[in-house]
Write a protein that holds these residues in place. Structure first.
Motif, PDB file in Angstrom:
ATOM      1  N   GLY A   1      43.360  50.396  34.677  1.00  0.00           N
ATOM      2  CA  GLY A   1      44.132  49.166  34.570  1.00  0.00           C
ATOM      3  C   GLY A   1      43.965  48.188  35.717  1.00  0.00           C
ATOM      4  O   GLY A   1      44.846  47.360  35.951  1.00  0.00           O
ATOM      5  N   LEU A   2      42.843  48.251  36.410  1.00  0.00           N
ATOM      6  CA  LEU A   2      42.589  47.323  37.515  1.00  0.00           C
ATOM      7  C   LEU A   2      41.851  46.101  36.964  1.00  0.00           C
ATOM      8  O   LEU A   2      40.656  45.890  37.171  1.00  0.00           O
ATOM      9  N   THR A   3      42.601  45.297  36.244  1.00  0.00           N
ATOM     10  CA  THR A   3      42.059  44.182  35.469  1.00  0.00           C
ATOM     11  C   THR A   3      41.263  43.176  36.293  1.00  0.00           C
ATOM     12  O   THR A   3      40.172  42.771  35.865  1.00  0.00           O
ATOM     13  N   PRO A   4      41.737  42.731  37.468  1.00  0.00           N
ATOM     14  CA  PRO A   4      40.914  41.791  38.240  1.00  0.00           C
ATOM     15  C   PRO A   4      39.557  42.373  38.637  1.00  0.00           C
ATOM     16  O   PRO A   4      38.552  41.667  38.613  1.00  0.00           O
ATOM     17  N   ALA A   5      39.512  43.659  38.951  1.00  0.00           N
ATOM     18  CA  ALA A   5      38.238  44.285  39.314  1.00  0.00           C
ATOM     19  C   ALA A   5      37.288  44.297  38.120  1.00  0.00           C
ATOM     20  O   ALA A   5      36.079  44.073  38.275  1.00  0.00           O
ATOM     21  N   VAL A   6      37.811  44.547  36.941  1.00  0.00           N
ATOM     22  CA  VAL A   6      36.986  44.513  35.730  1.00  0.00           C
ATOM     23  C   VAL A   6      36.380  43.121  35.570  1.00  0.00           C
ATOM     24  O   VAL A   6      35.182  42.972  35.305  1.00  0.00           O
ATOM     25  N   THR A   7      37.198  42.109  35.760  1.00  0.00           N
ATOM     26  CA  THR A   7      36.732  40.728  35.645  1.00  0.00           C
ATOM     27  C   THR A   7      35.595  40.441  36.618  1.00  0.00           C
ATOM     28  O   THR A   7      34.552  39.902  36.234  1.00  0.00           O
ATOM     29  N   VAL A   8      35.779  40.829  37.870  1.00  0.00           N
ATOM     30  CA  VAL A   8      34.757  40.555  38.887  1.00  0.00           C
ATOM     31  C   VAL A   8      33.465  41.321  38.585  1.00  0.00           C
ATOM     32  O   VAL A   8      32.372  40.777  38.755  1.00  0.00           O
ATOM     33  N   THR A   9      33.571  42.548  38.096  1.00  0.00           N
ATOM     34  CA  THR A   9      32.347  43.299  37.785  1.00  0.00           C
ATOM     35  C   THR A   9      31.522  42.603  36.706  1.00  0.00           C
ATOM     36  O   THR A   9      30.293  42.648  36.757  1.00  0.00           O
TER      37      THR A   9
END
Length: 110
Positions: free
Chosen positions: A52-60
């Motif tokens: 659930g680390l949504t911002p990290a998913v976005t950056v990847t």
């Protein structure tokens, strides 16, 4: 005790694991072909998504896009710093992810 994601890992443990992976990736950037970097970024994305680390998913997604474009991989260091910040973010909701997406878009336009 189970973490909030139901896997038994605490958010702190997951973040520490991701930071270790990001640091190892950062060190290897000059010596690693883009395809291998993409695979390692994808592994980070999967872990972030599962927890659930949504911002990290976005950056990847933005990092992978940059690597696929075939440009010089040296700017990846800045992207990995942004990914470290995304993992550390106290807010892990879609609004935070949108803010990181805006920062990534500005970086791409750069």
């Amino acid at each position: 005790m189970m973490g909030s994601d139901g896997t038994g890992e605490s958010v702190g443990d997951v973040r520490a694991q991701l930071w270790a992976r990001i640091a190892a990736l950062d060190v290897s950037v000059p010596y690693t072909p883009a395809a291998d970097l993409i695979d390692r970024v994808e592994a980070i994305r999967r872990i972030a998504h599962a927890h659930g680390l949504t911002p990290a998913v976005t950056v990847t997604h933005f990092i992978a896009r940059t690597l696929v474009s075939g440009t010089d991989s040296s700017p990846v260091h800045g992207w990995l710093a942004m990914l470290t910040d995304a993992v550390a973010s106290e807010r892990q909701d879609y609004e935070a992810a949108d803010r990181f997406a805006m920062a990534c878009s500005a970086r791409l336009a750069g």
